[in-house]
Design a protein around this motif. Structure first.
Motif, mmCIF file in Angstrom:
data_model
loop_
_atom_site.group_PDB
_atom_site.id
_atom_site.type_symbol
_atom_site.label_atom_id
_atom_site.label_comp_id
_atom_site.label_asym_id
_atom_site.label_seq_id
_atom_site.Cartn_x
_atom_site.Cartn_y
_atom_site.Cartn_z
ATOM 1 N N LEU A 1 -6.367 5.232 -1.764
ATOM 2 C CA LEU A 1 -5.305 5.416 -0.776
ATOM 3 C C LEU A 1 -5.355 6.859 -0.296
ATOM 4 C CD1 LEU A 1 -1.652 4.213 -0.841
ATOM 5 C CD2 LEU A 1 -2.100 6.643 -0.530
ATOM 6 N N LEU B 1 -6.922 4.026 -6.729
ATOM 7 C CA LEU B 1 -6.009 2.935 -7.088
ATOM 8 C C LEU B 1 -6.474 2.155 -8.307
ATOM 9 C CD1 LEU B 1 -5.216 1.608 -3.493
ATOM 10 C CD2 LEU B 1 -3.835 3.138 -4.907
ATOM 11 N N ILE C 1 -0.658 -4.347 2.966
ATOM 12 C CA ILE C 1 -0.291 -3.387 1.917
ATOM 13 C C ILE C 1 0.811 -3.915 1.004
ATOM 14 C CG2 ILE C 1 -0.989 -1.387 3.268
ATOM 15 C CD1 ILE C 1 1.900 -0.982 4.076
ATOM 16 N N VAL D 1 -5.672 2.642 3.488
ATOM 17 C CA VAL D 1 -5.908 2.027 2.187
ATOM 18 C C VAL D 1 -7.241 1.293 2.205
ATOM 19 C CG1 VAL D 1 -5.050 0.398 0.464
ATOM 20 C CG2 VAL D 1 -3.442 1.746 1.796
ATOM 21 N N SER E 1 0.543 -5.978 -1.402
ATOM 22 C CA SER E 1 0.091 -6.095 -2.794
ATOM 23 C C SER E 1 -0.321 -4.764 -3.406
ATOM 24 C CB SER E 1 -1.079 -7.078 -2.877
ATOM 25 O OG SER E 1 -2.165 -6.625 -2.090
ATOM 26 N N VAL E 2 -0.345 -3.699 -2.609
ATOM 27 C CA VAL E 2 -0.749 -2.385 -3.108
ATOM 28 C C VAL E 2 0.435 -1.733 -3.822
ATOM 29 C CG1 VAL E 2 -1.623 -0.111 -2.498
ATOM 30 C CG2 VAL E 2 -2.433 -2.135 -1.261
ATOM 31 N N GLN E 3 0.216 -1.297 -5.060
ATOM 32 C CA GLN E 3 1.280 -0.674 -5.840
ATOM 33 C C GLN E 3 1.078 0.843 -5.860
ATOM 34 O OE1 GLN E 3 3.984 -2.360 -7.490
ATOM 35 N NE2 GLN E 3 3.234 -3.954 -6.106
ATOM 36 N N ILE E 4 2.186 1.567 -5.742
ATOM 37 C CA ILE E 4 2.139 3.027 -5.699
ATOM 38 C C ILE E 4 3.379 3.575 -6.404
ATOM 39 C CG2 ILE E 4 3.394 3.270 -3.526
ATOM 40 C CD1 ILE E 4 0.268 5.261 -4.506
ATOM 41 N N SER F 1 5.893 -1.607 -4.288
ATOM 42 C CA SER F 1 4.974 -2.032 -3.243
ATOM 43 C C SER F 1 4.860 -0.944 -2.182
ATOM 44 C CB SER F 1 5.468 -3.343 -2.617
ATOM 45 O OG SER F 1 4.766 -3.622 -1.436
ATOM 46 N N LEU F 2 3.647 -0.698 -1.711
ATOM 47 C CA LEU F 2 3.450 0.282 -0.647
ATOM 48 C C LEU F 2 4.200 -0.127 0.614
ATOM 49 C CD1 LEU F 2 2.077 2.851 0.363
ATOM 50 C CD2 LEU F 2 0.042 1.490 0.897
#
Length: 399
Positions: free
Chosen positions: A340, A398, A299, A335, A301-304, A263-264
């Motif tokens: 991103l 993304l 952020i 984002v 839910s944002v995957q990195i 997760s970010l």
């Protein structure tokens, strides 16, 4: 080094041999095409319609056919030049651009448009050259037919027959696009495999070095917890806070980042801990650090990919901060639904080394290799001096 030089020499001679073979293949095809010109028309041109064949008609006819074939030879080089342009522009420029497009329709349209542009330029140039040469009326030959009479055959308009071999030319241009595509994707596949092997070897070496030097993680974290408790009992809240941040950061590096993506929100938390620990080394007046990012909930839910931004921050502190001199580090993450953007800017002191010269730590080279493997064709990385400072700008698609 010698192996690399040998590879480039072999590749150079392979390309040269390919174009040489193609040149003579085109030469043969064009001569064959012109040899199929209606010989009756040539005969009529030589003898004149309605006239009896001259004893010299066959000689003149063959001479005309030979001259027609030789007239085209100089323009095969022009066609070959356009084929070379088409091949290398596709293999080293066009395919690199369109591989980032998400729509196959857009890719096909760009390739078709570029092919049409190059082919049309070739067609017009060669057509004009042949028309100019035909107008010079150099193919005729004065031959004695009977005493006191001469035959001056009309020049066969080569420009009219140029259209007869366009099917061959179209197929040649399409074939070159296909060869360029095969060359590009095979080269990309080989490059990615070599890159993957290097990254795997680097990871293995890193793991081996870590295994040689690591202490028992449980002992390490138990010791940190004991130091944290001692600091609290002694009323050293700032020290306890730093110990807690170090513990959180090490736990994230050792356990939580051992996945393909995180997760970010967690990555931002690790960056904040890293910033706080580094700031302990400098007086507040020596370095001004700012870190802007969206709300944690936005952020989550944002995957990195894990540990992707820390090397840039590490280099900013290592090379952009000078003890006794005013410095700053400005870092930001933004984002959008599809992209991103990470930026990091720091002072560019005269003693700052380029990131590419990094000898220790993870380094920029490793980050680039990870980006190539994890986000192929989906990222843009710009690093270097800008407006007197050193700037890192990383954009990642993304989706």
């Amino acid at each position: 080094m010698q192996r690399i030089k040998a590879r480039y020499v072999i590749e150079f001679f392979t390309h040269g041999l390919f174009w040489l073979v193609l040149y003579y293949a085109l030469k043969g095809l064009t001569v064959s095409s012109y040899a199929l010109i209606d010989r009756a028309a040539v005969g009529d041109t030589v003898t004149g319609i309605g006239h009896a064949p001259s004893p010299y008609a066959a000689v003149v006819r063959e001479d005309l056919m030979m001259r027609i074939g030789h007239t085209l030879f100089p323009y095969v080089g022009v066609v070959l030049g356009f084929l070379v342009l088409l091949f290398y522009s596709c293999a080293f420029w066009l395919f690199k651009k369109i591989i980032r497009y998400k729509s196959n329709y857009a890719r096909a349209m760009v390739i078709a448009g570029w092919l049409l542009l190059v082919y049309s330029s070739n067609y017009l140039l060669v057509y004009v050259l042949i028309a100019m040469r035909s107008n010079q009326r150099t193919l005729g030959r004065v031959v004695p037919d009977t005493p006191g009479r001469l035959i001056t055959p009309d020049v066969i308009p080569l420009s009219a027959h140029w259209a007869q071999i366009q099917v061959t030319m179209v197929l040649a241009f399409l074939a070159i696009v296909g060869v360029a595509a095969a060359y590009f994707f095979i080269k990309e596949w080989v490059r990615n495999e070599l890159l993957r092997s290097k990254v795997e070897a680097l990871q293995v070496n890193t793991e081996l070095r870590f295994l040689r030097s690591q202490v028992n993680p449980h002992f390490f974290f138990n010791t940190l917890n004991n130091l944290f408790s001692m600091a609290l009992k002694e009323g050293k809240d700032n020290l306890a806070d730093r110990i807690a941040k170090l513990s959180n950061m090490m736990r994230y590096m050792l356990y939580e980042s051992d996945t393909d993506s995180v997760s970010l929100q967690k990555e931002v938390g690790c960056l904040e801990d890293y910033l706080a620990l580094h700031q302990m080394r400098y007086a507040p007046s020596e370095v001004d650090v700012s870190f802007r990012y969206p709300e944690r909930a936005a952020i989550a839910s944002v995957q990195i990919a894990p540990m992707l931004f820390i090397p840039f921050l590490e280099n900013a502190f290592k090379h952009g901060v000078a003890i006794g001199r005013q410095s700053f580090i400005a870092m930001a993450i933004s984002v959008s639904p599809q992209k991103l953007v990470f930026t990091c800017e720091n002072m560019d002191h005269s003693a700052v080394k380029k990131l590419e010269e990094e000898k220790g730590g993870i380094g920029l080279g490793n980050v680039k290799r990870r980006l190539e493997l994890i986000y192929p064709g989906r990222y843009e990385l710009q690093v270097g001096p800008q407006n007197g400072n050193y700037m890192v700008n990383l954009k990642i698609d993304l989706l």
